[in-house]
Design a protein around this motif. Sequence first.
Motif, PDB file in Angstrom:
ATOM      1  N   MET A   1      -9.390 -16.965 -14.756  1.00 23.23           N
ATOM      2  CA  MET A   1      -8.885 -16.731 -14.393  1.00 23.23           C
ATOM      3  C   MET A   1      -8.903 -17.529 -13.668  1.00 23.23           C
ATOM      4  N   PRO A   2      -6.937 -17.646 -13.896  1.00 21.87           N
ATOM      5  CA  PRO A   2      -6.647 -19.361 -13.440  1.00 21.87           C
ATOM      6  C   PRO A   2      -6.320 -18.485 -11.426  1.00 21.87           C
ATOM      7  N   SER A   3      -6.452 -19.539 -10.999  1.00 19.44           N
ATOM      8  CA  SER A   3      -6.396 -18.857  -9.070  1.00 19.44           C
ATOM      9  C   SER A   3      -5.365 -18.828  -8.916  1.00 19.44           C
ATOM     10  N   GLN A   4      -4.645 -17.703  -7.570  1.00 16.49           N
ATOM     11  CA  GLN A   4      -3.709 -17.794  -7.047  1.00 16.49           C
ATOM     12  C   GLN A   4      -2.428 -19.345  -7.241  1.00 16.49           C
ATOM     13  N   ASP A   5      -3.119 -20.073  -6.351  1.00 16.02           N
ATOM     14  CA  ASP A   5      -2.612 -21.855  -6.683  1.00 16.02           C
ATOM     15  C   ASP A   5      -2.299 -22.151  -7.841  1.00 16.02           C
ATOM     16  N   GLU A   6      -3.448 -22.387  -8.831  1.00 16.35           N
ATOM     17  CA  GLU A   6      -3.018 -22.562 -10.080  1.00 16.35           C
ATOM     18  C   GLU A   6      -1.783 -22.009 -10.900  1.00 16.35           C
ATOM     19  N   ASN A   7      -1.104 -20.450  -9.967  1.00 10.25           N
ATOM     20  CA  ASN A   7      -0.670 -19.992 -10.728  1.00 10.25           C
ATOM     21  C   ASN A   7       0.597 -20.206 -10.194  1.00 10.25           C
ATOM     22  N   VAL A   8       0.940 -20.196  -9.037  1.00 11.23           N
ATOM     23  CA  VAL A   8       2.061 -20.628  -8.180  1.00 11.23           C
ATOM     24  C   VAL A   8       2.557 -22.202  -8.466  1.00 11.23           C
ATOM     25  N   GLU A   9       1.112 -23.009  -8.897  1.00 15.65           N
ATOM     26  CA  GLU A   9       1.780 -24.462  -9.666  1.00 15.65           C
ATOM     27  C   GLU A   9       2.473 -24.517 -11.025  1.00 15.65           C
ATOM     28  N   SER A  10       2.426 -23.305 -11.960  1.00 17.62           N
ATOM     29  CA  SER A  10       2.515 -23.087 -13.472  1.00 17.62           C
ATOM     30  C   SER A  10       3.904 -22.396 -13.298  1.00 17.62           C
ATOM     31  N   VAL A  11       4.301 -21.395 -12.261  1.00 14.46           N
ATOM     32  CA  VAL A  11       5.768 -21.113 -12.243  1.00 14.46           C
ATOM     33  C   VAL A  11       6.373 -22.086 -11.552  1.00 14.46           C
ATOM     34  N   LEU A  12       6.120 -23.194 -10.605  1.00 15.78           N
ATOM     35  CA  LEU A  12       7.428 -23.820 -10.165  1.00 15.78           C
ATOM     36  C   LEU A  12       6.831 -24.964 -11.360  1.00 15.78           C
ATOM     37  N   ARG A  13       6.259 -25.176 -11.968  1.00 19.06           N
ATOM     38  CA  ARG A  13       6.677 -26.041 -12.900  1.00 19.06           C
ATOM     39  C   ARG A  13       7.703 -25.569 -14.077  1.00 19.06           C
ATOM     40  N   ALA A  14       6.821 -23.971 -13.944  1.00 17.76           N
ATOM     41  CA  ALA A  14       8.694 -23.415 -15.508  1.00 17.76           C
ATOM     42  C   ALA A  14       9.748 -23.435 -14.468  1.00 17.76           C
TER      43      ALA A  14
ATOM     44  N   ILE B   1       7.249 -11.489 -11.045  1.00 18.41           N
ATOM     45  CA  ILE B   1       8.257 -12.587 -10.630  1.00 18.41           C
ATOM     46  C   ILE B   1       7.850 -12.175  -8.377  1.00 18.41           C
ATOM     47  N   ALA B   2       8.111 -10.974  -8.668  1.00 11.89           N
ATOM     48  CA  ALA B   2       8.034 -10.324  -7.074  1.00 11.89           C
ATOM     49  C   ALA B   2       6.800 -10.807  -6.100  1.00 11.89           C
ATOM     50  N   ARG B   3       5.045 -10.447  -7.599  1.00 13.16           N
ATOM     51  CA  ARG B   3       4.316 -11.360  -6.708  1.00 13.16           C
ATOM     52  C   ARG B   3       4.152 -12.866  -6.508  1.00 13.16           C
ATOM     53  N   MET B   4       4.957 -13.819  -7.262  1.00  7.14           N
ATOM     54  CA  MET B   4       4.756 -14.808  -7.298  1.00  7.14           C
ATOM     55  C   MET B   4       6.314 -15.224  -6.449  1.00  7.14           C
ATOM     56  N   LYS B   5       6.981 -14.562  -5.499  1.00  6.17           N
ATOM     57  CA  LYS B   5       7.641 -15.203  -4.502  1.00  6.17           C
ATOM     58  C   LYS B   5       6.936 -14.844  -3.868  1.00  6.17           C
ATOM     59  N   GLU B   6       6.342 -13.617  -3.358  1.00  3.84           N
ATOM     60  CA  GLU B   6       5.278 -13.685  -2.086  1.00  3.84           C
ATOM     61  C   GLU B   6       4.311 -14.693  -1.991  1.00  3.84           C
ATOM     62  N   ALA B   7       3.972 -15.363  -2.974  1.00  5.16           N
ATOM     63  CA  ALA B   7       3.289 -16.604  -2.870  1.00  5.16           C
ATOM     64  C   ALA B   7       3.579 -17.566  -2.679  1.00  5.16           C
TER      65      ALA B   7
ATOM     66  N   LEU C   1       6.497 -17.776  -1.212  1.00  6.70           N
ATOM     67  CA  LEU C   1       7.044 -17.594  -0.098  1.00  6.70           C
ATOM     68  C   LEU C   1       5.131 -18.693   1.446  1.00  6.70           C
ATOM     69  N   GLU C   2       4.199 -17.753   1.148  1.00  4.99           N
ATOM     70  CA  GLU C   2       3.463 -17.764   1.972  1.00  4.99           C
ATOM     71  C   GLU C   2       2.863 -19.605   1.520  1.00  4.99           C
ATOM     72  N   LYS C   3       3.435 -19.998   0.501  1.00  9.87           N
ATOM     73  CA  LYS C   3       2.349 -22.359   1.040  1.00  9.87           C
ATOM     74  C   LYS C   3       3.560 -23.003   1.954  1.00  9.87           C
ATOM     75  N   ILE C   4       5.163 -22.224   2.054  1.00  9.89           N
ATOM     76  CA  ILE C   4       5.537 -22.816   2.635  1.00  9.89           C
ATOM     77  C   ILE C   4       6.129 -22.446   3.798  1.00  9.89           C
TER      78      ILE C   4
END
Length: 105
Positions: A1-14, A94-100, A102-105
């Motif tokens: 299962m991808p980590s939260q960081d990998e998920n955020v990276e995949s969303v940002l690339r998308a 989408i809501a979960r990824m927005k939160e993730a 925002l935690e990074k920035i």
Amino acid sequence: MPSQDENVESVLRALASDRRLLILQWLKRPKAHFPPQVDGDLVKDGVCGALIAEKLGVSQPTVSEHLKILAQAGLLSTKRVKQWTFYKRDEARIARMKEAILEKI
């Protein structure tokens, strides 16, 4: 299962494509952006990939690649109706990824 960081990276690339951002924007209010479909409800089932291709002004293979990237990032869910694939936003993801993000920035 991808980590939260990998998920955020995949969303940002998308999201790094104006066309994919436009698709997500249209799918937020599908009845305002697409005509009624013969098969499938625009809101309940999603929007047929062929309608998205037509509105975007691109070929079916091109829109399929954009939709695949968005779906793999978890931003869209898919549903098969007859020979067609319908796409709609996965609002919870989408809501979960927005939160993730925002935690990074």
